[in-house]
Design a protein around this motif. Structure first.
Motif, mmCIF file in Angstrom:
data_model
loop_
_atom_site.group_PDB
_atom_site.id
_atom_site.type_symbol
_atom_site.label_atom_id
_atom_site.label_comp_id
_atom_site.label_asym_id
_atom_site.label_seq_id
_atom_site.Cartn_x
_atom_site.Cartn_y
_atom_site.Cartn_z
ATOM 1 N N THR A 3 28.180 19.197 44.158
ATOM 2 C CA THR A 3 28.599 19.998 43.022
ATOM 3 C C THR A 3 29.215 19.060 42.016
ATOM 4 O O THR A 3 29.867 18.086 42.382
ATOM 5 C CB THR A 3 29.640 21.062 43.437
ATOM 6 N N ALA A 4 28.977 19.340 40.765
ATOM 7 C CA ALA A 4 29.548 18.494 39.728
ATOM 8 C C ALA A 4 31.060 18.690 39.717
ATOM 9 O O ALA A 4 31.556 19.782 39.982
ATOM 10 C CB ALA A 4 28.956 18.859 38.374
ATOM 11 N N MET A 5 31.752 17.626 39.445
ATOM 12 C CA MET A 5 33.212 17.675 39.389
ATOM 13 C C MET A 5 33.615 16.926 38.136
ATOM 14 O O MET A 5 33.118 15.834 37.885
ATOM 15 C CB MET A 5 33.776 16.993 40.639
ATOM 16 N N ASN A 6 34.493 17.536 37.337
ATOM 17 C CA ASN A 6 34.933 16.806 36.160
ATOM 18 C C ASN A 6 36.095 15.886 36.537
ATOM 19 O O ASN A 6 36.601 15.932 37.659
ATOM 20 C CB ASN A 6 35.279 17.754 34.999
ATOM 21 N N GLN A 7 36.482 15.056 35.598
ATOM 22 C CA GLN A 7 37.504 14.056 35.899
ATOM 23 C C GLN A 7 38.832 14.694 36.298
ATOM 24 O O GLN A 7 39.502 14.218 37.213
ATOM 25 C CB GLN A 7 37.682 13.119 34.705
ATOM 26 N N GLN A 8 39.187 15.801 35.639
ATOM 27 C CA GLN A 8 40.449 16.468 35.970
ATOM 28 C C GLN A 8 40.429 16.994 37.404
ATOM 29 O O GLN A 8 41.392 16.833 38.152
ATOM 30 C CB GLN A 8 40.733 17.600 34.974
ATOM 31 N N GLN A 9 39.332 17.607 37.802
ATOM 32 C CA GLN A 9 39.216 18.118 39.176
ATOM 33 C C GLN A 9 39.270 16.959 40.170
ATOM 34 O O GLN A 9 39.910 17.061 41.218
ATOM 35 C CB GLN A 9 37.891 18.875 39.347
ATOM 36 N N ALA A 71 36.742 7.061 40.201
ATOM 37 C CA ALA A 71 35.953 8.109 39.558
ATOM 38 C C ALA A 71 34.564 7.596 39.196
ATOM 39 O O ALA A 71 33.561 8.261 39.456
ATOM 40 C CB ALA A 71 36.675 8.627 38.313
ATOM 41 N N ARG A 72 34.504 6.387 38.613
ATOM 42 C CA ARG A 72 33.203 5.816 38.255
ATOM 43 C C ARG A 72 32.344 5.589 39.496
ATOM 44 O O ARG A 72 31.156 5.895 39.498
ATOM 45 C CB ARG A 72 33.378 4.508 37.495
ATOM 46 N N VAL A 76 31.888 10.404 38.741
ATOM 47 C CA VAL A 76 32.601 11.442 37.995
ATOM 48 C C VAL A 76 32.916 10.907 36.596
ATOM 49 O O VAL A 76 33.403 9.799 36.458
ATOM 50 C CB VAL A 76 33.915 11.824 38.707
ATOM 51 N N SER A 77 32.592 11.708 35.580
ATOM 52 C CA SER A 77 32.900 11.231 34.219
ATOM 53 C C SER A 77 33.787 12.219 33.487
ATOM 54 O O SER A 77 33.966 13.326 33.923
ATOM 55 C CB SER A 77 31.619 11.003 33.445
#
Length: 77
Positions: A3-9, A71-72, A76-77
């Motif tokens: 699942t996609a996850m944003n940087q904050q998550q 993150a990278r 995750v971006s």
């Protein structure tokens, strides 16, 4: 399934892993300044595998110096 996850998550998940208060980490946070140890690295590896569908090399994790590096590495971006 990934699942996609944003940087904050991603940062919130990492805050849980290193047991620090919510909002205390940023992409610039140095891993040396937080509770980052081999156990945290294993939990991070599991997070990437289970929630992002990525298999990470422990050697690559070991090269990371900041939260942003992790993150990278996890995509995750």
């Amino acid at each position: 399934p990934s699942t996609a996850m944003n940087q904050q998550q991603f940062i919130e998940e990492l805050e849980n892993i290193v047991m620090t208060k919510k909002g205390s980490l940023s992409p610039d946070s140095a891993l040396d300044d937080i509770n980052w140890d081999s156990m945290a690295a294993l939990e991070f590896q599991a997070l990437a595998d289970e929630k992002l569908g990525k298999t990470l090399d422990p050697t690559e994790i070991g090269i990371c110096r900041t939260v942003g590096d992790l993150a990278r590495l996890a995509g995750v971006s």
